[in-house]
Enzyme design. Structure first.
Site, PDB file in Angstrom:
ATOM      1  N   CYS A 167      16.273  36.049  55.286  1.00 47.50           N
ATOM      2  CA  CYS A 167      15.207  35.276  55.938  1.00 47.50           C
ATOM      3  C   CYS A 167      15.276  35.450  57.464  1.00 47.50           C
ATOM      4  CB  CYS A 167      15.272  33.818  55.522  1.00 47.50           C
ATOM      5  SG  CYS A 167      13.732  32.921  55.799  1.00 47.50           S
ATOM      6  N   HIS A 216      15.690  33.705  49.386  1.00 45.82           N
ATOM      7  CA  HIS A 216      16.841  32.808  49.285  1.00 45.82           C
ATOM      8  C   HIS A 216      17.227  32.623  47.819  1.00 45.82           C
ATOM      9  CE1 HIS A 216      16.892  31.399  53.453  1.00 45.82           C
ATOM     10  NE2 HIS A 216      15.577  31.279  53.395  1.00 45.82           N
TER      11      HIS A 216
END
Length: 481
Positions: free
Chosen positions: A330, A427
């Site tokens: 991310c 994630h």
């Protein structure tokens, strides 16, 4: 039985874990239970079944209840972006970004959505277990409060006060709380409990009796330190704990100043063939590092500056030159690129920041936020896995032609030409047992056979049993109205 609130004598006294354990204990009694936290402050968020985000602690508590996370479980989430400002997420969606003084003015208007969410949960469940935030003793914040006594009064929700003996001064914590709060607030408290005792709890009998005498509140018990707490996802970066192993694949994760969704690393910490190190500010990258992980961040450009201030940029480049590998997740993926451009100031002052240049991609920040669960396939291994996205910004460039994964037929992430550096927006990938094993196998690491989710479930059961052994849970739950 409708609702009961666990408030603390301070931040980080173990409220989140107590509520998780009580949720599981109540479920074992045959009750339909839901967790609730009116206001939370955390950059460790979970994507919900209704397409929003809540604090990771409430997602764990939902798991303890056998429920999918829902935005009603944490209607106000504050995500710090700087030392003085936070993004405000209301019922799962970003509302605004404000400084602390501005939030004090905004806060009273948030009581209505907080009560809406709470009342929906009450209508669907036998019991709602509520977690406070910080402490009711912070009387300077009492006006307009929605996190502790302000909520308790508005919702007519009784309170049990938890103190943390491990940090010392627990008698003053509890007696002092009663001394500084208003009499009407004190009347909401039905009793207290002591958390995190090390050693023989009977040694505190006199102190326990003293608290009962001074407050006239009944005590529900003394909870010894729960040794397996590290196996559960931590909400606060200060609580990240990893077992110390002498050998194994050495994975080093940078502990960024605005680290987010750091529970991505929890499943790796439980692998017997892995030695996981959380690298703190001022520490150099260990020479025996095999893999560097740059985790998510609530402020990518801010944490890029933080990373460079530690000298980690040069450490990482040297690590790659020596043949080491890097994975950015991310915000960490964005940092690995050539530039992070925020032309309208989504994360702070408008501008662009030079990245590490280890991936041929550029990131453009925009106001649209992606919140979704995904099913993906890891391109190098062909292994499928479940994950989620929770980010702003889009990244593109030549290295995107070598994707990290494929999601719904679309390329995702990027891998460098030499294969040593990879980045992904996904994630939760290491929670997937199949992916974790395939990824570790790529480093020649044998893996354990334990399921991560099964380990967390077993730990929640053990936590509930631990509380049953040391608290009068029936009497505690009887306080609920």
């Amino acid at each position: 039985m409708t609702a009961l609130m666990i408030q603390g004598t301070g931040s980080n006294v173990g409220k989140s874990m107590l509520v998780a354990g009580l949720c599981r204990a109540a479920v074992k009694r045959g009750l339909s239970v839901a967790p609730f936290k009116p206001q939370n402050m955390s950059n460790n968020a979970a994507v919900t079944v209704d397409g929003g985000e809540i604090g990771r602690a409430q997602a764990l508590q939902a798991m303890a209840c056998g429920l999918e996370p829902h935005t009603d479980m944490n209607p106000v989430l504050l995500k710090p972006e700087t030392d003085v400002g936070s993004q405000v997420v209301v019922q799962g969606k970003r509302l605004t970004t404000v400084k602390a003084r501005e939030y004090a003015k905004l806060k009273p208007s948030l009581l209505a959505p907080v009560l809406d969410s709470f009342n929906r949960l009450k209508a669907r469940h036998d019991l709602v277990l509520v977690e406070g935030a910080g402490s009711p003793a912070e009387v300077n914040l009492r006006s307009g409060d929605i996190a502790n006594m302000g909520f308790a009064h508005a919702a007519n929700c009784p309170v049990v006060l938890a103190g943390d003996i491990d940090r010392g001064g627990v008698i003053a914590q509890i007696v002092g709380t009663q001394a500084v709060i208003d009499a009407e607030d004190a009347a909401m408290i039905g009793g207290f409990l002591i958390n995190r005792f090390r050693g023989d709890p009977s040694l505190f009998d006199d102190g326990y009796a003293l608290i009962e005498q001074h407050t006239a509140w009944r005590g529900f018990g003394v909870v010894p330190w729960f040794e397996d707490a590290w196996k559960l996802p931590a909400e606060d970066a200060l609580d990240i704990a990893t077992p110390q192993r002498p050998d194994g694949l050495h994975i080093v994760c940078l502990k960024l100043s605005r680290i987010a969704n750091f529970d991505d690393l929890d499943p790796l910490a439980q692998e017997p063939g892995v030695r996981l190190t959380m690298l703190h500010a001022g520490q150099p990258l260990p020479a025996d590092t095999d893999v560097v992980i740059i985790p998510g961040s609530k402020s990518t450009r801010g944490d890029l500056a933080f990373l460079k201030a530690q000298g980690w940029d040069e450490d990482i480049r040297a690590h790659v030159r020596r043949g080491g590998q890097v994975l950015g997740i991310c915000g960490g993926f964005q940092m690995l690129g050539r530039v992070v451009d925020d032309p309208v100031g989504i994360e702070g002052p408008a501008g662009a920041t030079e990245g590490l240049g280890l991936l041929e991609v550029d990131t453009l920040m925009s106001d649209d936020k992606r919140l979704t669960t995904v099913e993906a396939v890891h391109v190098p291994s062909g292994q499928g896995f479940h994950g989620y996205e929770i980010h702003i910004g889009r990244s593109d460039g030549p290295d995107r032609t070598r994707p990290f994964a494929r999601v719904a037929g679309q390329d995702e992430g990027a891998i460098s030409a030499d294969g040593r550096v990879a980045g992904s927006y996904l994630h939760g990938m290491f929670r997937d047992d199949g992916f974790r094993r395939a990824w570790l196998a790529g480093f020649g690491v044998s893996h354990g056979n334990a399921s991560y989710v099964a380990t967390v479930e077993a730990t929640l059961d053990a936590l509930a049993d631990h509380l049953e052994a040391h608290l009068d849970i029936d009497a505690l739950l009887a306080c609920a109205l």
